[in-house]
Design a protein around this motif. Structure first.
Motif, PDB file in Angstrom:
ATOM      1  N   PRO A 180       0.819  -1.218   0.000  1.00 49.43           N
ATOM      2  CA  PRO A 180       0.000   0.000   0.000  1.00 49.43           C
ATOM      3  C   PRO A 180       0.853   1.268   0.000  1.00 49.43           C
ATOM      4  N   GLN A 181       0.405   2.231  -0.736  1.00 54.24           N
ATOM      5  CA  GLN A 181       1.036   3.542  -0.748  1.00 54.24           C
ATOM      6  C   GLN A 181       0.607   4.321   0.499  1.00 54.24           C
ATOM      7  N   PRO A 182       1.329   5.395   0.853  1.00 55.61           N
ATOM      8  CA  PRO A 182       0.936   6.188   2.022  1.00 55.61           C
ATOM      9  C   PRO A 182      -0.527   6.615   1.941  1.00 55.61           C
ATOM     10  N   GLY A 183      -1.271   6.341   3.005  1.00 52.78           N
ATOM     11  CA  GLY A 183      -2.680   6.695   3.062  1.00 52.78           C
ATOM     12  C   GLY A 183      -3.604   5.691   2.411  1.00 52.78           C
ATOM     13  N   GLN A 184      -3.042   4.621   1.828  1.00 52.37           N
ATOM     14  CA  GLN A 184      -3.850   3.625   1.120  1.00 52.37           C
ATOM     15  C   GLN A 184      -4.070   2.398   1.992  1.00 52.37           C
ATOM     16  N   GLU A 185      -5.227   1.774   1.870  1.00 56.96           N
ATOM     17  CA  GLU A 185      -5.519   0.505   2.526  1.00 56.96           C
ATOM     18  C   GLU A 185      -5.807  -0.539   1.461  1.00 56.96           C
ATOM     19  N   ILE A 186      -5.204  -1.720   1.606  1.00 61.16           N
ATOM     20  CA  ILE A 186      -5.518  -2.824   0.709  1.00 61.16           C
ATOM     21  C   ILE A 186      -6.019  -3.998   1.539  1.00 61.16           C
ATOM     22  N   PHE A 187      -6.797  -4.869   0.898  1.00 65.22           N
ATOM     23  CA  PHE A 187      -7.332  -6.039   1.577  1.00 65.22           C
ATOM     24  C   PHE A 187      -6.694  -7.293   1.009  1.00 65.22           C
ATOM     25  N   VAL A 188      -6.445  -8.260   1.871  1.00 67.02           N
ATOM     26  CA  VAL A 188      -5.777  -9.493   1.470  1.00 67.02           C
ATOM     27  C   VAL A 188      -6.684 -10.683   1.773  1.00 67.02           C
ATOM     28  N   ASP A 189      -6.272 -11.864   1.298  1.00 66.94           N
ATOM     29  CA  ASP A 189      -7.106 -13.056   1.448  1.00 66.94           C
ATOM     30  C   ASP A 189      -7.160 -13.568   2.886  1.00 66.94           C
ATOM     31  N   ASN A 190      -6.022 -13.444   3.583  1.00 64.71           N
ATOM     32  CA  ASN A 190      -5.976 -13.986   4.943  1.00 64.71           C
ATOM     33  C   ASN A 190      -4.712 -13.504   5.638  1.00 64.71           C
ATOM     34  N   MET A 191      -4.732 -13.537   6.959  1.00 66.15           N
ATOM     35  CA  MET A 191      -3.542 -13.343   7.782  1.00 66.15           C
ATOM     36  C   MET A 191      -3.556 -14.414   8.857  1.00 66.15           C
ATOM     37  N   MET A 192      -2.395 -15.068   9.057  1.00 70.23           N
ATOM     38  CA  MET A 192      -2.311 -16.166  10.013  1.00 70.23           C
ATOM     39  C   MET A 192      -1.071 -15.993  10.874  1.00 70.23           C
ATOM     40  N   MET A 193      -1.163 -16.466  12.106  1.00 66.69           N
ATOM     41  CA  MET A 193      -0.038 -16.396  13.031  1.00 66.69           C
ATOM     42  C   MET A 193       0.508 -17.798  13.285  1.00 66.69           C
ATOM     43  N   HIS A 194       1.831 -17.934  13.146  1.00 72.18           N
ATOM     44  CA  HIS A 194       2.491 -19.209  13.371  1.00 72.18           C
ATOM     45  C   HIS A 194       3.789 -18.985  14.126  1.00 72.18           C
ATOM     46  N   VAL A 195       4.323 -20.054  14.695  1.00 73.47           N
ATOM     47  CA  VAL A 195       5.685 -20.011  15.216  1.00 73.47           C
ATOM     48  C   VAL A 195       6.640 -19.852  14.037  1.00 73.47           C
ATOM     49  N   GLY A 196       7.658 -18.999  14.196  1.00 75.58           N
ATOM     50  CA  GLY A 196       8.650 -18.799  13.153  1.00 75.58           C
ATOM     51  C   GLY A 196      10.048 -18.807  13.734  1.00 75.58           C
ATOM     52  N   GLY A 197      11.031 -18.559  12.857  1.00 75.67           N
ATOM     53  CA  GLY A 197      12.438 -18.616  13.253  1.00 75.67           C
ATOM     54  C   GLY A 197      13.008 -19.974  12.897  1.00 75.67           C
ATOM     55  N   GLY A 198      14.172 -19.966  12.240  1.00 77.62           N
ATOM     56  CA  GLY A 198      14.731 -21.225  11.735  1.00 77.62           C
ATOM     57  C   GLY A 198      14.932 -22.283  12.798  1.00 77.62           C
ATOM     58  N   ALA A 199      15.459 -21.888  13.962  1.00 80.44           N
ATOM     59  CA  ALA A 199      15.708 -22.871  15.017  1.00 80.44           C
ATOM     60  C   ALA A 199      14.406 -23.433  15.565  1.00 80.44           C
ATOM     61  N   ALA A 200      13.414 -22.559  15.749  1.00 80.53           N
ATOM     62  CA  ALA A 200      12.127 -23.011  16.289  1.00 80.53           C
ATOM     63  C   ALA A 200      11.416 -23.937  15.312  1.00 80.53           C
ATOM     64  N   LEU A 201      11.422 -23.570  14.031  1.00 81.06           N
ATOM     65  CA  LEU A 201      10.751 -24.402  13.030  1.00 81.06           C
ATOM     66  C   LEU A 201      11.439 -25.756  12.899  1.00 81.06           C
ATOM     67  N   PHE A 202      12.772 -25.748  12.911  1.00 82.65           N
ATOM     68  CA  PHE A 202      13.499 -27.021  12.890  1.00 82.65           C
ATOM     69  C   PHE A 202      13.116 -27.868  14.097  1.00 82.65           C
ATOM     70  N   SER A 203      13.063 -27.243  15.276  1.00 82.19           N
ATOM     71  CA  SER A 203      12.777 -27.989  16.507  1.00 82.19           C
ATOM     72  C   SER A 203      11.415 -28.659  16.455  1.00 82.19           C
ATOM     73  N   ILE A 204      10.411 -27.923  15.990  1.00 81.13           N
ATOM     74  CA  ILE A 204       9.069 -28.497  15.912  1.00 81.13           C
ATOM     75  C   ILE A 204       9.034 -29.642  14.899  1.00 81.13           C
ATOM     76  N   SER A 205       9.619 -29.424  13.738  1.00 82.33           N
ATOM     77  CA  SER A 205       9.634 -30.473  12.714  1.00 82.33           C
ATOM     78  C   SER A 205      10.382 -31.706  13.199  1.00 82.33           C
ATOM     79  N   PHE A 206      11.481 -31.497  13.906  1.00 83.21           N
ATOM     80  CA  PHE A 206      12.290 -32.598  14.429  1.00 83.21           C
ATOM     81  C   PHE A 206      11.522 -33.355  15.504  1.00 83.21           C
ATOM     82  N   ALA A 207      10.844 -32.602  16.386  1.00 85.26           N
ATOM     83  CA  ALA A 207      10.064 -33.241  17.445  1.00 85.26           C
ATOM     84  C   ALA A 207       8.904 -34.041  16.875  1.00 85.26           C
ATOM     85  N   LYS A 208       8.281 -33.544  15.803  1.00 84.63           N
ATOM     86  CA  LYS A 208       7.184 -34.281  15.174  1.00 84.63           C
ATOM     87  C   LYS A 208       7.639 -35.649  14.672  1.00 84.63           C
TER      88      LYS A 208
END
Length: 318
Positions: free
Chosen positions: A25-53
């Protein structure tokens, strides 16, 4: 007997995934998107979860903020059986956040490092870390902590643990050549194709791999949709990627690392390790979030059986 299969040292943050953002978006502009989601991130954290699974006993060593995001990540770790006794809490910074824009294609990121910048590898408790048979590092920051990471690696090797490292993207653009010294301490050194080319200054992945093999006898380079290639004990092996429809490539490399190192730590051959890595990466990109699609052992084996004709060893002696 060791308490953990692996201790993971590195970053953990929140990933806010923005789906369907085709413009900024340009200054003063609003755009709409399909979705926003929250997840755990960070390479070490993602590796840890995948490894634990995959059924591995994992402890995470990093720093989170004392905030809602930090509590969310801790809860996710506990859900997957990841030990958090080595996880510190920052009194200075909030938990880091990355906004990932349009993850279906070439992603763009906006990142607040937050509590991750407090992690000091020179002050870690070696006795606690060596409760793991293996240590995976994602905390290398070039000249900013080169001496400290080398000292840590040297001390851990002296205590008899095996080591792996994924250096990740160098946000400074430095591409410090000291990384080759770090390779000499690693039992497995992982990076993606672009990172390998930047560090070596070469234009072809084969040449880059040949150069790095002078410093380590076990280098793995992730090639994205082209699969992955490993150079171990003078043998180079490539396995192509499994064909899947990607919806979010966030964390694909970390999921690959989990699959590959799962095979390595269970004494499997390089071809099988590559197959496990490619399978975990493929299943990861088929779901939103860096670890949402990461498989457990049964899912991993079922995926490989269903796609057993898609991956063939290619070996080259060097």
């Amino acid at each position: 007997m060791k308490k953990f299969d692996a201790v993971v040292i590195g970053d953990a943050n929140i990933d806010l995934v923005v789906v369907g953002c085709n413009e900024i978006p340009q200054p003063g502009q609003e755009i709409f998107v399909d979705n926003m989601m929250m997840h755990v991130g960070g390479g070490a954290a993602l590796f840890s979860i995948s490894f634990a699974k995959l059924g591995m006993k994992v402890a995470f060593n990093g720093i989170l903020g004392d905030d809602g995001y930090g509590h969310f990540i801790r809860d996710q770790f506990v859900q997957y059986g990841i030990d958090t006794s080595l996880l510190g809490t920052s009194q200075i910074y909030n938990t880091g956040v990355t906004i990932a824009i349009n993850p279906q294609v070439d992603r763009s990121f906006i990142t607040y490092a937050g509590s991750n910048q407090e992690l000091d590898v020179g002050k870690l408790d070696l006795d606690r870390i060596t409760e793991g048979k293996h240590v995976h590092l994602t905390c290398y920051k070039g000249t900013r902590n080169h001496a400290a990471v080398i000292a840590l690696a040297r001390a851990l090797k002296a205590k008899g643990v095996t080591l792996s490292c994924d250096v990740g993207w160098d946000d400074t653009g430095e591409w410090n050549k000291g990384v080759f010294e770090l390779m000499t301490y690693m039992d497995v050194f992982l990076m993606n194709e672009t990172e390998g080319l930047h560090y070596t200054g070469l234009e072809q992945v084969e040449d880059s791999l040949e150069h790095m093999s002078a410093f380590s006898n076990h280098i793995v380079v992730k090639l994205g949709p082209k699969g992955a290639i490993a150079h171990k004990d003078g043998i180079r092996m490539h396995r192509p990627a499994y064909p899947v429809t990607a919806v979010d490539t966030t964390g694909a490399g970390d999921s690959f690392n989990a699959g590959y190192l799962y095979g390595f730590l269970n004494g499997l051959d390089t071809g099988t390790c590559l197959s496990y890595g490619n399978s975990c990466g493929a299943l990861s990109v088929a779901s939103y979030g860096g670890s949402g699609g990461a498989p457990d052992r049964a899912e991993l084996e079922a995926f490989i059986r269903a796609n057993q004709d898609q991956s063939v060893n290619q070996e080259v002696s060097s």
